[in-house]
Design a protein around this motif. Structure first.
Motif, PDB file in Angstrom:
ATOM      1  N   ALA A  21     -20.567  -4.589  42.217  1.00  0.00           N
ATOM      2  CA  ALA A  21     -19.458  -4.865  41.289  1.00  0.00           C
ATOM      3  C   ALA A  21     -19.645  -6.213  40.610  1.00  0.00           C
ATOM      4  CB  ALA A  21     -18.134  -4.827  42.041  1.00  0.00           C
ATOM      5  N   THR A  22     -20.133  -7.203  41.339  1.00  0.00           N
ATOM      6  CA  THR A  22     -20.361  -8.530  40.749  1.00  0.00           C
ATOM      7  C   THR A  22     -21.449  -8.471  39.688  1.00  0.00           C
ATOM      8  OG1 THR A  22     -19.739  -9.535  42.866  1.00  0.00           O
ATOM      9  CG2 THR A  22     -20.941 -10.925  41.311  1.00  0.00           C
ATOM     10  N   VAL A  23     -22.532  -7.761  39.957  1.00  0.00           N
ATOM     11  CA  VAL A  23     -23.618  -7.647  38.985  1.00  0.00           C
ATOM     12  C   VAL A  23     -23.144  -6.932  37.729  1.00  0.00           C
ATOM     13  CG1 VAL A  23     -25.869  -6.533  38.572  1.00  0.00           C
ATOM     14  CG2 VAL A  23     -25.469  -7.801  40.693  1.00  0.00           C
ATOM     15  N   ILE A  24     -22.371  -5.884  37.894  1.00  0.00           N
ATOM     16  CA  ILE A  24     -21.863  -5.147  36.722  1.00  0.00           C
ATOM     17  C   ILE A  24     -20.960  -6.050  35.885  1.00  0.00           C
ATOM     18  CG2 ILE A  24     -20.319  -3.270  36.027  1.00  0.00           C
ATOM     19  CD1 ILE A  24     -21.478  -1.631  38.342  1.00  0.00           C
ATOM     20  N   GLU A  25     -20.101  -6.816  36.528  1.00  0.00           N
ATOM     21  CA  GLU A  25     -19.183  -7.693  35.801  1.00  0.00           C
ATOM     22  C   GLU A  25     -19.929  -8.806  35.072  1.00  0.00           C
ATOM     23  OE1 GLU A  25     -15.635  -8.779  34.236  1.00  0.00           O
ATOM     24  OE2 GLU A  25     -15.974  -7.028  35.492  1.00  0.00           O
ATOM     25  N   LEU A  26     -20.947  -9.334  35.684  1.00  0.00           N
ATOM     26  CA  LEU A  26     -21.688 -10.433  35.055  1.00  0.00           C
ATOM     27  C   LEU A  26     -22.579  -9.960  33.915  1.00  0.00           C
ATOM     28  CD1 LEU A  26     -22.708 -12.589  38.149  1.00  0.00           C
ATOM     29  CD2 LEU A  26     -20.943 -13.075  36.441  1.00  0.00           C
ATOM     30  N   THR A  27     -23.003  -8.702  33.907  1.00  0.00           N
ATOM     31  CA  THR A  27     -23.869  -8.211  32.835  1.00  0.00           C
ATOM     32  C   THR A  27     -23.092  -7.652  31.646  1.00  0.00           C
ATOM     33  OG1 THR A  27     -24.046  -6.058  33.937  1.00  0.00           O
ATOM     34  CG2 THR A  27     -25.778  -7.688  34.395  1.00  0.00           C
ATOM     35  N   ARG A  28     -21.806  -7.597  31.748  1.00  0.00           N
ATOM     36  CA  ARG A  28     -21.002  -7.099  30.611  1.00  0.00           C
ATOM     37  C   ARG A  28     -21.063  -8.071  29.448  1.00  0.00           C
ATOM     38  NH1 ARG A  28     -15.077  -5.018  32.475  1.00  0.00           N
ATOM     39  NH2 ARG A  28     -15.709  -2.955  33.126  1.00  0.00           N
TER      40      ARG A  28
END
Length: 132
Positions: A21-28
């Motif tokens: 979830a953290t990786v997805i949020e940071l790559t947005r």
């Protein structure tokens, strides 16, 4: 399956979901802010607004200024959706005075006892401590 192994497995799954979830949020990509266009006011309200602002800046003196009183009445009528009222000279009342408690009714006079016929009102004695 042992309880310790199940707890460790669920902890690993939880950490994996948190990292994903953290990786997805940071790559947005950040969303671009929406640009709103301002609605231009009509020209007939610009003059009204200028006079209203002038009256606002006058302070307490505006309550005695006839121009401000007229502009406030127009703004109030415009806000409430009412049409302009026929002009009346200031200080004239069109309403008849109202008496809140009329005494001309003979039924009220007959049913109310006269002051000299009424018995005096007895005052209750105060309670004395220990007199129960």
């Amino acid at each position: 399956m042992d309880g310790k192994i199940l707890a460790r497995l669920s902890a690993v799954v939880f950490v994996g979901v948190a990292i994903t979830a953290t990786v997805i949020e940071l790559t947005r990509k950040p969303e671009e802010p929406q640009v709103r266009t301002l609605v231009h006011e009509r020209d007939d309200t610009d003059a009204l607004r200028q006079v209203l602002r002038r009256c606002r800046d006058m302070g307490e003196a505006a309550t005695r200024d006839p121009t401000c009183l007229d502009v406030w009445a127009k703004a109030r009528d415009r806000f409430l959706g009412q049409g302009p009222k026929p002009s009346q000279p200031r200080g004239t009342m069109t309403l008849a005075p109202v008496t809140l408690f009329p005494t001309d009714d003979p039924a009220i006079k007959e049913s109310a006892p006269a002051a000299e016929d009424a018995a005096p009102v007895a005052q209750p004695e105060p309670v004395r401590p220990g007199a129960h």
